[in-house]
Write a protein that holds these residues in place. Structure first.
Motif, PDB file in Angstrom:
ATOM      1  N   HIS A  56       0.843  -1.204   0.000  1.00 36.36           N
ATOM      2  CA  HIS A  56       0.000   0.000   0.000  1.00 36.36           C
ATOM      3  C   HIS A  56       0.876   1.252   0.000  1.00 36.36           C
ATOM      4  O   HIS A  56       0.594   2.229  -0.722  1.00 36.36           O
ATOM      5  N   LEU A  57       1.945   1.225   0.774  1.00 42.88           N
ATOM      6  CA  LEU A  57       2.844   2.374   0.829  1.00 42.88           C
ATOM      7  C   LEU A  57       3.621   2.515  -0.476  1.00 42.88           C
ATOM      8  O   LEU A  57       3.853   3.635  -0.945  1.00 42.88           O
ATOM      9  N   ILE A  58       4.030   1.403  -1.060  1.00 44.00           N
ATOM     10  CA  ILE A  58       4.716   1.456  -2.351  1.00 44.00           C
ATOM     11  C   ILE A  58       3.842   2.173  -3.375  1.00 44.00           C
ATOM     12  O   ILE A  58       4.310   3.009  -4.158  1.00 44.00           O
ATOM     13  N   GLY A  59       2.546   1.869  -3.361  1.00 40.84           N
ATOM     14  CA  GLY A  59       1.627   2.533  -4.278  1.00 40.84           C
ATOM     15  C   GLY A  59       1.559   4.030  -4.047  1.00 40.84           C
ATOM     16  O   GLY A  59       1.343   4.801  -4.995  1.00 40.84           O
ATOM     17  N   LYS A  60       1.752   4.466  -2.813  1.00 43.83           N
ATOM     18  CA  LYS A  60       1.685   5.898  -2.507  1.00 43.83           C
ATOM     19  C   LYS A  60       2.905   6.663  -3.036  1.00 43.83           C
ATOM     20  O   LYS A  60       2.832   7.876  -3.248  1.00 43.83           O
ATOM     21  N   LEU A  61       4.014   5.965  -3.246  1.00 46.47           N
ATOM     22  CA  LEU A  61       5.204   6.641  -3.744  1.00 46.47           C
ATOM     23  C   LEU A  61       5.077   7.031  -5.212  1.00 46.47           C
ATOM     24  O   LEU A  61       5.741   7.948  -5.681  1.00 46.47           O
ATOM     25  N   GLY A  62       4.254   6.323  -5.963  1.00 51.60           N
ATOM     26  CA  GLY A  62       4.165   6.566  -7.398  1.00 51.60           C
ATOM     27  C   GLY A  62       5.291   5.849  -8.133  1.00 51.60           C
ATOM     28  O   GLY A  62       5.911   4.915  -7.624  1.00 51.60           O
ATOM     29  N   ASP A  63       5.581   6.292  -9.330  1.00 50.90           N
ATOM     30  CA  ASP A  63       6.589   5.661 -10.177  1.00 50.90           C
ATOM     31  C   ASP A  63       7.985   6.072  -9.716  1.00 50.90           C
ATOM     32  O   ASP A  63       8.396   7.223  -9.883  1.00 50.90           O
ATOM     33  N   VAL A  64       8.718   5.134  -9.120  1.00 49.76           N
ATOM     34  CA  VAL A  64      10.082   5.419  -8.669  1.00 49.76           C
ATOM     35  C   VAL A  64      11.091   4.510  -9.367  1.00 49.76           C
ATOM     36  O   VAL A  64      12.218   4.347  -8.888  1.00 49.76           O
ATOM     37  N   ALA A  65      10.715   3.914 -10.480  1.00 51.79           N
ATOM     38  CA  ALA A  65      11.637   3.061 -11.233  1.00 51.79           C
ATOM     39  C   ALA A  65      12.874   3.854 -11.614  1.00 51.79           C
ATOM     40  O   ALA A  65      12.787   4.937 -12.191  1.00 51.79           O
ATOM     41  N   GLY A  66      14.033   3.308 -11.260  1.00 55.09           N
ATOM     42  CA  GLY A  66      15.282   3.975 -11.567  1.00 55.09           C
ATOM     43  C   GLY A  66      15.586   5.171 -10.692  1.00 55.09           C
ATOM     44  O   GLY A  66      16.610   5.843 -10.884  1.00 55.09           O
ATOM     45  N   ARG A  67      14.731   5.460  -9.728  1.00 52.45           N
ATOM     46  CA  ARG A  67      14.920   6.618  -8.840  1.00 52.45           C
ATOM     47  C   ARG A  67      15.601   6.200  -7.536  1.00 52.45           C
ATOM     48  O   ARG A  67      15.671   5.022  -7.197  1.00 52.45           O
ATOM     49  N   ARG A  68      16.052   7.202  -6.800  1.00 44.98           N
ATOM     50  CA  ARG A  68      16.734   6.966  -5.523  1.00 44.98           C
ATOM     51  C   ARG A  68      15.773   7.273  -4.390  1.00 44.98           C
ATOM     52  O   ARG A  68      15.265   8.397  -4.279  1.00 44.98           O
ATOM     53  N   VAL A  69      15.526   6.275  -3.534  1.00 45.04           N
ATOM     54  CA  VAL A  69      14.535   6.390  -2.459  1.00 45.04           C
ATOM     55  C   VAL A  69      15.223   6.216  -1.111  1.00 45.04           C
ATOM     56  O   VAL A  69      16.040   5.300  -0.931  1.00 45.04           O
ATOM     57  N   LEU A  70      14.871   7.068  -0.164  1.00 48.66           N
ATOM     58  CA  LEU A  70      15.361   6.943   1.202  1.00 48.66           C
ATOM     59  C   LEU A  70      14.292   6.283   2.063  1.00 48.66           C
ATOM     60  O   LEU A  70      13.140   6.728   2.086  1.00 48.66           O
ATOM     61  N   ASP A  71      14.674   5.235   2.776  1.00 48.23           N
ATOM     62  CA  ASP A  71      13.791   4.532   3.700  1.00 48.23           C
ATOM     63  C   ASP A  71      14.196   4.921   5.118  1.00 48.23           C
ATOM     64  O   ASP A  71      15.209   4.439   5.642  1.00 48.23           O
ATOM     65  N   VAL A  72      13.420   5.802   5.728  1.00 50.75           N
ATOM     66  CA  VAL A  72      13.707   6.273   7.085  1.00 50.75           C
ATOM     67  C   VAL A  72      13.137   5.265   8.085  1.00 50.75           C
ATOM     68  O   VAL A  72      11.953   4.961   8.059  1.00 50.75           O
ATOM     69  N   GLY A  73      14.003   4.764   8.974  1.00 52.45           N
ATOM     70  CA  GLY A  73      13.563   3.739   9.913  1.00 52.45           C
ATOM     71  C   GLY A  73      13.335   2.430   9.201  1.00 52.45           C
ATOM     72  O   GLY A  73      12.235   1.873   9.236  1.00 52.45           O
ATOM     73  N   CYS A  74      14.369   1.902   8.559  1.00 55.46           N
ATOM     74  CA  CYS A  74      14.220   0.792   7.609  1.00 55.46           C
ATOM     75  C   CYS A  74      13.931  -0.547   8.255  1.00 55.46           C
ATOM     76  O   CYS A  74      13.579  -1.506   7.563  1.00 55.46           O
ATOM     77  N   GLY A  75      14.103  -0.663   9.565  1.00 53.30           N
ATOM     78  CA  GLY A  75      13.786  -1.914  10.231  1.00 53.30           C
ATOM     79  C   GLY A  75      14.616  -3.075   9.727  1.00 53.30           C
ATOM     80  O   GLY A  75      15.833  -2.972   9.531  1.00 53.30           O
ATOM     81  N   SER A  76      13.956  -4.175   9.467  1.00 58.84           N
ATOM     82  CA  SER A  76      14.624  -5.404   9.031  1.00 58.84           C
ATOM     83  C   SER A  76      15.091  -5.339   7.594  1.00 58.84           C
ATOM     84  O   SER A  76      15.795  -6.237   7.137  1.00 58.84           O
ATOM     85  N   GLY A  77      14.681  -4.317   6.856  1.00 61.71           N
ATOM     86  CA  GLY A  77      15.045  -4.191   5.455  1.00 61.71           C
ATOM     87  C   GLY A  77      14.085  -4.830   4.490  1.00 61.71           C
ATOM     88  O   GLY A  77      14.196  -4.627   3.275  1.00 61.71           O
TER      89      GLY A  77
END
Length: 281
Positions: A56-77
């Protein structure tokens, strides 16, 4: 904001997840966040529901193919790896827990995405990245661990490029607490390394204060909080010794603490915010 425990620091959060990452991960199929049941009686186990929340959260990011994304509080990965596999994005995850960096890095290697997914030990209140260095940022169920959410959002805004999107999922307080036993709340928040829960109505102001523009915001608490709490309760009941050891108490004390926290959680009127925002171009 509801002030609960001003003594919780990033070091406390790091210690909490160094101890709890493995036992929580076992309960949720490698995830460290709640599950999402849009159809409450579908019978999904916690792990599957947690993956559904990630999607559900991935869908909220929109198209990030080939983009650089920061995961704040990444947990287990696991969410970062899931994002990299589904969206073909480059992901950098940050956490204050060295144990989580180790577990997350090993997962990226097993899933053959280590060339574009990496994890670093860093405090989200002082991100070690240049300005405008990420195309998108997400914070999945971690803001309630932050001593200063406003400072974290300011840092996120700084590293987000103009026009970039932020997606947040966070446990929030739907209304102010006025009648709870403050000592009990303090004990509960200390147990789970929570400085405070942001009030739902306060989030738009925090987003605006960080120089971001709110796009959408919804409270999915009814589909997330109670079923997740119940699922975690069942996992703890099935393996009380492991959970008690992770919390540093004996089994009897752990059961008492959990029963108390269930009561406090119900009285806190918790919700679960899902929002997106953009840094103005």
């Amino acid at each position: 904001m509801t002030t609960a425990s001003q003594n919780i620091t990033p070091d406390h959060v790091a210690d909490y997840y160094d101890r709890l990452t493995d036992v929580f991960g076992e309960a949720a199929d490698g995830n460290l966040h709640f599950g999402y049941w849009p159809h409450p009686h579908d019978g999904s186990p916690l792990g599957a529901a947690a993956d559904r929340l990630t999607d559900h959260l991935i869908g909220k990011l929109g198209d990030v193919a080939g983009r650089r994304v920061l995961d704040v509080g990444c947990g287990s990965g696991k969410p970062a790896v899931r994002l990299a596999l589904s969206a073909r994005a480059e992901v950098v995850g940050v956490t204050v827990s060295p144990v989580q960096v180790e577990r997350a890095t090993a997962l990226a290697e097993r899933e053959d995405v280590a060339d574009r997914v990496r994890f670093v030990c860093a405090d989200a209140m002082t991100l070690p990245f240049p300005d405008a260095s990420f195309d998108a940022v997400w914070a999945l169920e971690c803001m309630f661990h932050m001593p200063s959410p406003a400072q974290v959002l300011g840092e996120i805004s700084r590293v987000l490029r103009p026009g970039g999107r932020l997606a947040v999922m966070d446990v929030v307080q739907r209304e102010p607490v006025t009648t709870l036993d403050r000592d009990a709340v303090e004990r509960g928040h200390s147990m789970f390394a929570v400085p405070a829960h942001i009030e739902l109505a306060e989030y738009p102001r925090l987003i605006l204060g960080a120089g971001l523009r709110l796009e959408e915001m919804a409270d999915l608490g009814d589909e997330i909080i109670r079923p997740s709490t119940e699922a975690l309760g069942r996992a703890a009941a099935a393996n009380p010794a492991a959970f008690a050891a992770a919390f540093g108490v004996d089994t009897e004390r752990f059961e008492t603490l959990m029963a108390e926290w269930v009561r406090i959680t119900a009285a806190l009127h918790l919700g679960y915010v899902v929002l997106t925002a953009k840094r103005p171009a």
